[in-house]
Design an enzyme around this catalytic site. Structure first.
Site, PDB file in Angstrom:
ATOM      1  N   GLU A  49      -1.422  -6.195 -26.432  1.00 25.30           N
ATOM      2  CA  GLU A  49      -1.036  -7.435 -25.555  1.00 25.30           C
ATOM      3  C   GLU A  49      -1.835  -8.520 -26.017  1.00 25.30           C
ATOM      4  OE1 GLU A  49      -1.568  -3.842 -22.689  1.00 25.30           O
ATOM      5  OE2 GLU A  49      -2.544  -4.199 -24.591  1.00 25.30           O
ATOM      6  N   CYS A  81      -6.791  -5.827 -20.360  1.00 23.61           N
ATOM      7  CA  CYS A  81      -5.528  -6.556 -20.689  1.00 23.61           C
ATOM      8  C   CYS A  81      -4.940  -6.974 -19.717  1.00 23.61           C
ATOM      9  CB  CYS A  81      -4.815  -5.501 -21.728  1.00 23.61           C
ATOM     10  SG  CYS A  81      -5.409  -5.037 -23.234  1.00 23.61           S
ATOM     11  N   THR A 224     -16.952  30.929 -40.911  1.00 21.29           N
ATOM     12  CA  THR A 224     -18.057  30.098 -41.680  1.00 21.29           C
ATOM     13  C   THR A 224     -17.373  29.688 -43.174  1.00 21.29           C
ATOM     14  OG1 THR A 224     -18.941  32.131 -42.504  1.00 21.29           O
ATOM     15  CG2 THR A 224     -19.834  31.087 -40.604  1.00 21.29           C
TER      16      THR A 224
END
Length: 328
Positions: A49, A81, A224
């Site tokens: 915006e 905003c 692992t």
């Protein structure tokens, strides 16, 4: 709103874990104006915006703002905003969807309306929901949106009986997978895949698709990995998949791409943790029942127990077919 969605799409890979939002400002009394566009500016910059307001300049007064996601109403990396929209003198705001983030959750809309701004919500809502699916899922559940990528022949086999599998799909499909990786915050494979294939799990895109700010996703290994594996550095995780998703969500992972083998694919599928299946099907047949299947593990034991979903997208990628399924 379609124009705002296009602006949001351009920001997708550059802003996560922030939402990729697009905005367009149309000056007052100029309905045919091309509009002033804005999109979320990286991981620390202004929201869409504010970017659009800056692009509009003096034309912002009395204008209409189209924005894909509800303007925020709180102080975070940037200011609210909603306040920026009010201060700019915008007269009307058209919003795709409201923001489920607890810090927003309708407060932005309420603030705009209390300031006398006309607000309309729900324009192109289903399309915006699809575009922002990973962000929305994360805000609603705390977990990443899980995409399971699969590739097979037409008879559902991923490798030959002797274990060979490269390459089932064509070059275009493999490039499309790299786009999927670029859209994801993390990639997950099993330790078995690391041992057998030693994948790097990086994003490799042509120069014309690379954007400044692109980054490789976090690499997650279930189990692992040896210290010199190509996947290093990686997160090595073990235990309950739900707990792993909670952990990744807390790290800001909005979308997790699961690229593991048949065992990992079955684990996520059987646990009901897959939000979207992306299946690449090559125009090839093994022609027997001894190839490696998509899933390794027990499946539905009756036809009534089949997982049924819906195909949300289907398209050709080179010579291959890509099917996207949800709701399984």
């Amino acid at each position: 709103m379609g124009q705002a969605m296009a602006a949001a799409k351009s920001a997708r890979r550059l802003v996560s874990p922030r939402p990729w939002v697009g905005a367009v400002i149309v000056p007052a009394n100029e309905p045919d104006h091309a509009g002033f566009e804005g999109a979320t500016d990286g991981r620390t910059g202004s929201h869409a915006e504010v970017m659009a307001i800056g692009a509009a300049g003096d034309a912002v007064a009395g204008a209409t703002l189209y924005v894909t996601l509800e303007p925020c109403s709180h102080h975070g990396v940037t200011g609210p905003c909603a306040d920026a929209v009010i201060d700019a003198g915008i007269a009307r705001v058209v919003i795709g969807i409201s923001d489920p983030d607890p810090l927003v959750a309708g407060e932005g809309i309420a603030r705009l309306r209390s300031a006398g701004i006309e607000v309309e919500v729900g324009i192109c809502a289903s399309q915006v929901e699809q575009q922002l699916a990973p962000y929305l899922h994360h805000r609603r559940t705390g977990r990443p949106f899980v995409v399971l990528k699969l590739a097979s022949t037409l008879d559902g086999r991923t490798a030959a009986p002797d274990g060979t599998s490269q390459w089932i799909t064509g070059v275009e499909a493999r490039l499309d997978v790299h786009r999927l990786r670029a859209d994801s915050d993390a990639i997950c494979v099993g330790a078995g895949t690391v041992r057998s294939d030693n994948p790097a799990l990086t994003v490799r895109l042509p120069d014309n698709e690379f954007q400044q700010g692109d980054r490789d996703p976090i690499r997650v290994v279930l189990g692992t990995a040896r210290s010199d594996a190509a996947v290093q550095p990686c997160l090595e995780m073990q235990g309950d998949l739900g707990s792993i998703l909670d952990d990744l969500g807390s790290r800001g992972v909005l979308q997790l791409l699961v690229e593991g083998g048949a065992t990992v694919a079955h684990s996520f599928h059987a646990a009901g943790l897959v939000d979207r299946y992306v299946l690449y099907m090559a125009p090839a047949l093994f022609g027997g029942d001894d190839g490696v299947p998509l899933f390794s593990g027990p499946g539905a034991n009756t036809i009534e127990a089949l997982r049924r979903g819906r195909i949300v997208e289907m398209r050709r990628v080179g010579d291959d077919l890509r099917l996207d399924l949800e709701g399984m």
